[in-house]
Motif scaffolding. Structure first.
Motif, PDB file in Angstrom:
ATOM      1  N   ASN A  84      12.037 -17.334 -20.653  1.00  0.00           N
ATOM      2  CA  ASN A  84      10.933 -18.092 -21.243  1.00  0.00           C
ATOM      3  C   ASN A  84      10.075 -18.760 -20.172  1.00  0.00           C
ATOM      4  O   ASN A  84       8.855 -18.811 -20.308  1.00  0.00           O
ATOM      5  CB  ASN A  84      11.459 -19.145 -22.221  1.00  0.00           C
ATOM      6  N   ALA A  85      10.705 -19.257 -19.125  1.00  0.00           N
ATOM      7  CA  ALA A  85       9.955 -19.873 -18.029  1.00  0.00           C
ATOM      8  C   ALA A  85       9.090 -18.832 -17.325  1.00  0.00           C
ATOM      9  O   ALA A  85       7.918 -19.095 -17.011  1.00  0.00           O
ATOM     10  CB  ALA A  85      10.904 -20.540 -17.037  1.00  0.00           C
TER      11      ALA A  85
ATOM     12  N   ALA B 171       3.895 -24.096 -18.482  1.00  0.00           N
ATOM     13  CA  ALA B 171       4.632 -23.435 -17.402  1.00  0.00           C
ATOM     14  C   ALA B 171       5.304 -24.455 -16.496  1.00  0.00           C
ATOM     15  O   ALA B 171       6.450 -24.264 -16.072  1.00  0.00           O
ATOM     16  CB  ALA B 171       3.679 -22.552 -16.590  1.00  0.00           C
ATOM     17  N   GLU B 172       4.609 -25.555 -16.217  1.00  0.00           N
ATOM     18  CA  GLU B 172       5.192 -26.603 -15.376  1.00  0.00           C
ATOM     19  C   GLU B 172       6.407 -27.238 -16.044  1.00  0.00           C
ATOM     20  O   GLU B 172       7.432 -27.464 -15.403  1.00  0.00           O
ATOM     21  CB  GLU B 172       4.140 -27.674 -15.083  1.00  0.00           C
ATOM     22  N   THR B 173       6.304 -27.491 -17.342  1.00  0.00           N
ATOM     23  CA  THR B 173       7.432 -28.061 -18.085  1.00  0.00           C
ATOM     24  C   THR B 173       8.621 -27.106 -18.092  1.00  0.00           C
ATOM     25  O   THR B 173       9.766 -27.523 -17.886  1.00  0.00           O
ATOM     26  CB  THR B 173       7.011 -28.386 -19.525  1.00  0.00           C
ATOM     27  N   ALA B 174       8.363 -25.823 -18.317  1.00  0.00           N
ATOM     28  CA  ALA B 174       9.438 -24.829 -18.327  1.00  0.00           C
ATOM     29  C   ALA B 174      10.105 -24.737 -16.955  1.00  0.00           C
ATOM     30  O   ALA B 174      11.339 -24.684 -16.856  1.00  0.00           O
ATOM     31  CB  ALA B 174       8.895 -23.468 -18.749  1.00  0.00           C
TER      32      ALA B 174
ATOM     33  N   VAL C 193      14.044 -25.603 -15.919  1.00  0.00           N
ATOM     34  CA  VAL C 193      14.932 -24.666 -15.211  1.00  0.00           C
ATOM     35  C   VAL C 193      15.485 -25.318 -13.943  1.00  0.00           C
ATOM     36  O   VAL C 193      16.682 -25.209 -13.653  1.00  0.00           O
ATOM     37  CB  VAL C 193      14.186 -23.355 -14.884  1.00  0.00           C
ATOM     38  N   ILE C 194      14.646 -26.016 -13.209  1.00  0.00           N
ATOM     39  CA  ILE C 194      15.092 -26.671 -11.980  1.00  0.00           C
ATOM     40  C   ILE C 194      16.100 -27.777 -12.291  1.00  0.00           C
ATOM     41  O   ILE C 194      17.097 -27.941 -11.589  1.00  0.00           O
ATOM     42  CB  ILE C 194      13.884 -27.214 -11.194  1.00  0.00           C
TER      43      ILE C 194
END
Length: 109
Positions: free
Chosen positions: A51-52, A83-86, A90-91
């Motif tokens: 998803n990211a 995209a930044e939130t995803a 993940v990070i």
């Protein structure tokens, strides 16, 4: 980005599609993998990364369309924010897994 235990459980529950995931407490209620679950933690991480990546591709396509003069600036900003939130999620999950692994390796037997 700081990610608390409640935030992590909420994100994990949303990724699994079960709401907050804190209905009865404990690891099983927070979405812990059991023998009957399909895929478990590995599938959730795979889905999260996919998803990211999709969000990043969408943001890149929106940016390219804007540069070509065919896109809307609001769509670009929204796609980049998603995209930044995803990517931040993940990070944060990666950092929590690495910290858990480090803590386990430091345990005395």
């Amino acid at each position: 980005m700081s990610l608390g235990a409640l935030d992590a459980a909420s994100a994990y529950g949303r990724a699994l599609g079960v709401g907050t995931g804190l209905k009865t407490g404990g690891a099983a209620a927070a979405g812990g993998a059991s023998a009957g679950e399909e895929g478990g933690f590995g599938a959730m991480v795979d889905n999260l990364v996919s998803n990211a990546a999709d969000s990043l591709r969408t943001a890149e396509a929106a940016s390219a369309a804007q540069v070509a003069g065919k896109g809307d600036l609001i769509d670009v900003v929204t796609a980049i924010g998603a995209a930044e939130t995803a990517l931040d999620t993940v990070i944060a999950v990666r950092d929590k897994v690495v910290n858990a692994y480090t803590d386990i390796m430091r345990m005395q037997i």
